[in-house]
Design a protein around this motif. Structure first.
Motif, short mmCIF file in Angstrom:
data_model
loop_
_atom_site.label_atom_id
_atom_site.label_comp_id
_atom_site.label_asym_id
_atom_site.label_seq_id
_atom_site.Cartn_x
_atom_site.Cartn_y
_atom_site.Cartn_z
N CYS A 10 0.80 -1.21 0.00
CA CYS A 10 0.00 0.00 0.00
C CYS A 10 0.84 1.27 0.00
O CYS A 10 0.31 2.36 -0.07
CB CYS A 10 -0.90 0.02 1.23
SG CYS A 10 0.07 -0.03 2.73
N SER A 13 0.95 4.47 -3.24
CA SER A 13 -0.11 5.46 -3.45
C SER A 13 -0.18 6.44 -2.29
O SER A 13 -0.69 7.53 -2.42
CB SER A 13 -1.45 4.76 -3.65
OG SER A 13 -1.74 4.04 -2.48
N VAL A 14 0.39 6.05 -1.18
CA VAL A 14 0.33 6.94 -0.03
C VAL A 14 1.50 7.92 -0.04
O VAL A 14 1.35 9.08 0.27
CB VAL A 14 0.37 6.11 1.28
CG1 VAL A 14 0.39 7.02 2.50
CG2 VAL A 14 -0.80 5.16 1.32
N TYR A 35 -6.35 1.36 -0.85
CA TYR A 35 -5.09 0.59 -0.85
C TYR A 35 -5.36 -0.91 -0.79
O TYR A 35 -4.63 -1.71 -1.35
CB TYR A 35 -4.20 1.01 0.32
CG TYR A 35 -4.74 0.62 1.67
CD1 TYR A 35 -4.45 -0.62 2.22
CD2 TYR A 35 -5.58 1.48 2.37
CE1 TYR A 35 -4.97 -0.99 3.44
CE2 TYR A 35 -6.11 1.12 3.58
CZ TYR A 35 -5.80 -0.12 4.13
OH TYR A 35 -6.34 -0.49 5.33
N GLN A 38 -5.63 -4.14 -3.67
CA GLN A 38 -4.56 -5.10 -3.98
C GLN A 38 -4.58 -6.30 -3.05
O GLN A 38 -3.89 -7.27 -3.30
CB GLN A 38 -3.20 -4.41 -3.82
CG GLN A 38 -2.94 -3.32 -4.82
CD GLN A 38 -2.86 -3.87 -6.22
OE1 GLN A 38 -2.22 -4.89 -6.46
NE2 GLN A 38 -3.53 -3.22 -7.15
#
Ligand code: PLP
Length: 440
Positions: A10, A13-14, A35, A38
Motif C-alpha cells: 500500500c 499510493s500513499v 489501498y 490489492q
C-alpha cells in the motif's frame, strides 16, 4: 534507507507524488481504489474484485422486473420467480418464540446447539423416516442449511481435492470447495437421465481425487425426488470410491408422489455421509435460520468443530420454537398440501399454453423446457433470453437455467391470499401466455 526494502503493497499510493510514479500497471490503478484493492484474495477475484461487468442471473431478473414495472405500470407482475415461502411460520411456532424471547436463560451463546432442539430433530427423523439417531452425537444444528453446506467442505477439502456436484443446483458447497483450493466436477441433471446424476460417467481420475459427493433431493430446481434404488447406488458408489456423501434435504417435506424419503433410511448411508435438513421450506421458517446436519457421528463431530469456529449457534429461543415446529406433523403437511395444489394448477395451465410439463415429485418449483421462440417473432438462444422476453414484454417472471439444457423454473411461492386469488393469477398468466404463441 526507506526504499531498500520491498515496498509494502500500500505504500506507493500513499507516499509517492503522482508525477513521479513510473508506468507500472500497479500504479495505473484508478485513484479511487482504496489501498486494499490489492489485498483482496484471489478466491473473490483478487485486485479485480468489484470491477467485473458481468451481471448475475438474479440481478438481471431484478432489473428486468424494474423495467417492466416502469414501462408498463398498468400491467401487474405475474411473479413465478420468487424462491421463498410466501407465508409466515405457524401461529403456534410464533407463540413459542414470543414466550421464549423473554426468558433470561435463552440469552446467551448457544454454541453447537441445545439438547432440546437436537432431541426434537431426532424425534422428527424417527417419526417421519424411521431413522433412529443419537441426538447427542449424530445431530448438530446449523444456522440454516446454507451455512452447513458452506462449512462441510472445510471438513474434507484440501487443495486439489474434488467435490462432485449436480448441476443445475444450489452452488454453495462448490463455492467453498474452490475457496479451499479444491475443484468442482459437475454432474449434469438431464431429462434423458431422469434428473439423476450418471455416476458411471465420472472418469477414473476424477473419482480418485473426489472426496465429496453433494446431492440434493427433492432436487431444486428440477423437482425430481430420489428413489431408494438411487440412494442405494449412491451408497455403493461412495463405498467403492471412498467418497463422502452430503445429501441436501432442504426441500424434503415437499415430496408429493411418495412419502418423504431420507437418504439415511437406506442401509449403509450412515457409514458414508450426512444429510442436511432445514426448517426453511417445509415449515415456512426461511428467515428464522435453522437446520441440522445428521448421520455419521464422526462427520457430524467434525462439522461441529468447524462450525464452532465460525459461529456461536442460533438464538436459543429460535431453537426452542423450531423444536415445537418439528413436533407438529401438521405444519409440513399443510405446507405440502398448499404447494401441491398450486403446482397442479400451474401444470394444468402451462400445459394448455403449450408447455411440456408434468407434476414435479417435490419442491415448490416447476422446471419446464424453455420455449425456443415466438411464432412470427423473436427466437431464443437460451432460457435466459426467453425469461428476459417474458418479463420485459409480458411481465411474467421466471428463473432461467441453462446449465444442462434450456429450462425455466416457475415457483409456486407467489403471494395469493386464498384459492380464488390463486385461480385469478393462473387465469391472468394463461391469458397472457396464450396471446404470445410460444414455439417449443
Ligand atoms: C437446495 C437448497 N439447499 C439449501 C438451501 C438453503 O436453505 P436454508 O439455508 O434456508 O436452510 C436452499 C435455499 O434455497 C436450497 O434451495
Amino acid at each position: 534507507m526507506r526504499f531498500d526494502r520491498p515496498l509494502p503493497k500500500c505504500a506507493v499510493s500513499v507516499t509517492v507524488p503522482v508525477f513521479l510514479r513510473p508506468n507500472f500497471s500497479f500504479f495505473a490503478l484508478p485513484m479511487s481504489d482504496p489501498y486494499f484493492q490489492q489485498l483482496f484474495a484471489q478466491r473473490i477475484g483478487g485486485s479485480s474484485y468489484g470491477k467485473g461487468t458481468e451481471i448475475y442471473k438474479f440481478e438481471k431478473i431484478k432489473r428486468a422486473k424494474r423495467k417492466a414495472l416502469a414501462e408498463h405500470p398498468e400491467r401487474a407482475l405475474v411473479d413465478f420467480g420468487i424462491g421463498e415461502n410466501d407465508e409466515m411460520a405457524a401461529d403456534s411456532v410464533r407463540q413459542v418464540m414470543a414466550e421464549q424471547i423473554n426468558r433470561p436463560e435463552n440469552r446467551g451463546y448457544a454454541d453447537n446447539g441445545i439438547a432440546a432442539f437436537k432431541e426434537a430433530a431426532a424425534r422428527f427423523m424417527a417419526r417421519e423416516f424411521g431413522v433412529k439417531l443419537d441426538p447427542a452425537t449424530e445431530i448438530n444444528h446449523c444456522i440454516g442449511s446454507k451455512t452447513a453446506l458452506a462449512m462441510l467442505p472445510a471438513v474434507f477439502i484440501d487443495p486439489g481435492d474434488i467435490t462432485l456436484m449436480t448441476t443445475p443446483g444450489y452452488p454453495v458447497a462448490g463455492t467453498h470447495t474452490k475457496y479451499y483450493g479444491g475443484e468442482v466436477y459437475r454432474l449434469p441433471l438431464t431429462a434423458e437421465h431422469d434428473f439423476l446424476p450418471d455416476l458411471d460417467s465420472i472418469p477414473a481420475d476424477i473419482r480418485r481425487r473426489a472426496k465429496l459427493l453433494v446431492i440434493n433431493y427433492p432436487n431444486s430446481p428440477t423437482g425430481k425426488v430420489a428413489t431408494r434404488e438411487f440412494y442405494a447406488r449412491v451408497v455403493e458408489f461412495a463405498r467403492q470410491h471412498e467418497i463422502v456423501v452430503v445429501q441436501d434435504a432442504a426441500h424434503i417435506m415437499l415430496s408429493y408422489d411418495q412419502r418423504p424419503l431420507s437418504f439415511l433410511e437406506v442401509p449403509g448411508a450412515r457409514e458414508v455421509g450426512v444429510e442436511v435438513h432445514s426448517l426453511s421450506k417445509g415449515w415456512n421458517m426461511i428467515g428464522w435460520r435453522l437446520g441440522w446436519v445428521c448421520g455419521n457421528e464422526r462427520i457430524v463431530r467434525a462439522f461441529a468443530d468447524v462450525k464452532d469456529n465460525c459461529d456461536s449457534g442460533q438464538f436459543i429461543a429460535v431453537q426452542k420454537a423450531a423444536a415445537a415446529a418439528l413436533d407438529d406433523p401438521e405444519i409440513p403437511r399443510c405446507t405440502r398440501e398448499k404447494y401441491h395444489r398450486r403446482l397442479k394448477k400451474l401444470v394444468a395451465m402451462l400445459t394448455r399454453c403449450g408447455f411440456r410439463c408434468r407434476m414435479p415429485g417435490g419442491t415448490y418449483f416447476l422446471y419446464v423446457p424453455s420455449p425456443r421462440g415466438v411464432a412470427g417473432g423473436p427466437t431464443f438462444d437460451s432460457a435466459e433470453a426467453a425469461s428476459q422476453y417474458l418479463i420485459t414484454e409480458h411481465s411474467i417472471c421466471t428463473v432461467p437455467w441453462d446449465d444442462a439444457g434450456a429450462f425455466l423454473r416457475l415457483s409456486t411461492t407467489y403471494e395469493a391470499d386464498d384459492e380464488a386469488a390463486e385461480d385469478a393469477l393462473m387465469a391472468e398468466a394463461e391469458r397472457r401466455l396464450t396471446k404470445i404463441h410460444l414455439v417449443f
